[in-house]
Design an enzyme around this catalytic site. Structure first.
Site, PDB file in Angstrom:
ATOM      1  N   ARG A  57      -4.892 -20.804  11.047  1.00 52.00           N
ATOM      2  CA  ARG A  57      -6.201 -21.132  10.464  1.00 52.00           C
ATOM      3  C   ARG A  57      -6.067 -21.812   9.102  1.00 52.00           C
ATOM      4  O   ARG A  57      -6.957 -22.549   8.677  1.00 52.00           O
ATOM      5  CB  ARG A  57      -7.077 -19.880  10.402  1.00 52.00           C
ATOM      6  CG  ARG A  57      -7.540 -19.421  11.788  1.00 52.00           C
ATOM      7  CD  ARG A  57      -8.392 -18.173  11.693  1.00 52.00           C
ATOM      8  NE  ARG A  57      -7.646 -17.041  11.169  1.00 52.00           N
ATOM      9  CZ  ARG A  57      -6.909 -16.206  11.912  1.00 52.00           C
ATOM     10  NH1 ARG A  57      -6.855 -16.363  13.212  1.00 52.00           N
ATOM     11  NH2 ARG A  57      -6.262 -15.220  11.349  1.00 52.00           N
ATOM     12  N   GLU A  74       4.655  -4.489  10.027  1.00 49.61           N
ATOM     13  CA  GLU A  74       4.549  -3.041  10.264  1.00 49.61           C
ATOM     14  C   GLU A  74       5.557  -2.627  11.360  1.00 49.61           C
ATOM     15  O   GLU A  74       6.269  -1.653  11.223  1.00 49.61           O
ATOM     16  CB  GLU A  74       3.115  -2.737  10.683  1.00 49.61           C
ATOM     17  CG  GLU A  74       2.756  -1.285  10.579  1.00 49.61           C
ATOM     18  CD  GLU A  74       1.313  -1.056  11.009  1.00 49.61           C
ATOM     19  OE1 GLU A  74       0.558  -2.039  11.120  1.00 49.61           O
ATOM     20  OE2 GLU A  74       0.981   0.113  11.249  1.00 49.61           O
TER      21      GLU A  74
HETATM   22  P1  AMP Z   1      -0.935 -10.822   5.794  1.00 53.87           P
HETATM   23  O1  AMP Z   1      -1.060  -9.366   6.142  1.00 53.87           O
HETATM   24  O2  AMP Z   1      -1.535 -11.126   4.434  1.00 53.87           O
HETATM   25  O3  AMP Z   1       0.462 -11.322   5.928  1.00 53.87           O
HETATM   26  O4  AMP Z   1      -1.835 -11.585   6.858  1.00 53.87           O
HETATM   27  C1  AMP Z   1      -1.243 -12.372   7.826  1.00 53.87           C
HETATM   28  C2  AMP Z   1      -2.190 -13.289   8.533  1.00 53.87           C
HETATM   29  O5  AMP Z   1      -2.992 -12.513   9.391  1.00 53.87           O
HETATM   30  C3  AMP Z   1      -3.092 -14.107   7.668  1.00 53.87           C
HETATM   31  O6  AMP Z   1      -2.700 -15.451   7.825  1.00 53.87           O
HETATM   32  C4  AMP Z   1      -4.480 -13.903   8.223  1.00 53.87           C
HETATM   33  O7  AMP Z   1      -4.935 -15.097   8.809  1.00 53.87           O
HETATM   34  C5  AMP Z   1      -4.340 -12.865   9.311  1.00 53.87           C
HETATM   35  N1  AMP Z   1      -5.086 -11.634   9.039  1.00 53.87           N
HETATM   36  C6  AMP Z   1      -4.604 -10.470   8.570  1.00 53.87           C
HETATM   37  N2  AMP Z   1      -5.556  -9.537   8.500  1.00 53.87           N
HETATM   38  C7  AMP Z   1      -6.686 -10.131   8.923  1.00 53.87           C
HETATM   39  C8  AMP Z   1      -8.048  -9.694   9.092  1.00 53.87           C
HETATM   40  N3  AMP Z   1      -8.447  -8.440   8.799  1.00 53.87           N
HETATM   41  N4  AMP Z   1      -8.944 -10.594   9.552  1.00 53.87           N
HETATM   42  C9  AMP Z   1      -8.571 -11.851   9.876  1.00 53.87           C
HETATM   43  N5  AMP Z   1      -7.328 -12.313   9.755  1.00 53.87           N
HETATM   44  C10 AMP Z   1      -6.390 -11.474   9.280  1.00 53.87           C
END
Ligand code: AMP
Length: 173
Positions: free
Chosen positions: A59, A96
């Site tokens: 995205r 995780e």
């Molecule tokens: P991160 O945990 O910051 O590494 O998140 C990884 C990816 O997962 C990001 O690029 C977000 O697009 C997606 N992501 C993580 N959590 C969410 C959420 N609650 N809603 C939508 N996208 C998420």
């Protein structure tokens, strides 16, 4: 940004139980909200020297390309493994359960470039932290001006993973 925030949809238990997924598709399909989002980012960087906007799969690509067009810069893609056709650098990071990897083309940047990184959601910060490592380790003379997110999930404290890189999030939860 309040009107943009209103349009983001919470989808509980996606992709697995306990996660509240921030669904940006209603924002993307709303011409006013999408333009407001990109214009706000454009205004933030319009008077800065930006050479490339870097989008994180998948995205992040949508926002990176629209912002790059608005600023008149190029776009660089950070991708999941095996998607980029030319020689790549890689960075593996912990999830995780298990690990994941981000890749970038070895000729993605030139020395001295100023770049902005962008993704839709800052959650745990793992993906963006790995992206920062990937760039900092392999492109010493590239300056990361800022990591920008549409949405930051403050309670996950993802921003604590980015030592010293400025972070900008448009919407907080
Ligand atoms: P991160 O945990 O910051 O590494 O998140 C990884 C990816 O997962 C990001 O690029 C977000 O697009 C997606 N992501 C993580 N959590 C969410 C959420 N609650 N809603 C939508 N996208 C998420």
């Amino acid at each position: 940004m309040e009107s943009v925030k209103q349009i983001i949809r919470d989808v509980p238990d996606f992709p697995k139980e306990g996660i509240i997924f921030k669904d940006i598709t209603p924002l993307l399909s709303d011409s006013v909200a999408f333009q407001k989002t990109i214009n706000s980012l454009r205004d933030r960087y319009a008077d800065k020297t930006v050479d490339a906007v870097v989008g994180v799969e998948a995205r992040g690509f949508i926002f990176a390309s629209a912002l790059a067009y608005a600023l008149g810069t190029g776009v660089v893609m950070i991708r999941k493994p095996g998607k980029l056709p030319y020689k790549t650098f890689q960075e593996t990071y912990s999830l995780e359960y298990g690990t994941d990897t981000v890749e970038v083309h070895q000729d993605a940047f030139r020395s001295g470039q100023n770049i902005i990184l962008i993704d839709d959601v800052l959650a745990t910060g793992g993906t963006m932290a790995a992206t920062l490592d990937l760039i900092q380790k392999n492109f010493e003379n590239v300056k990361i001006m800022e990591a920008t997110f549409l949405i930051e999930l403050d309670f996950l404290k993802g921003r604590e993973k980015f030592n010293g890189i400025p972070i900008h999030s448009m919407i907080h939860y």
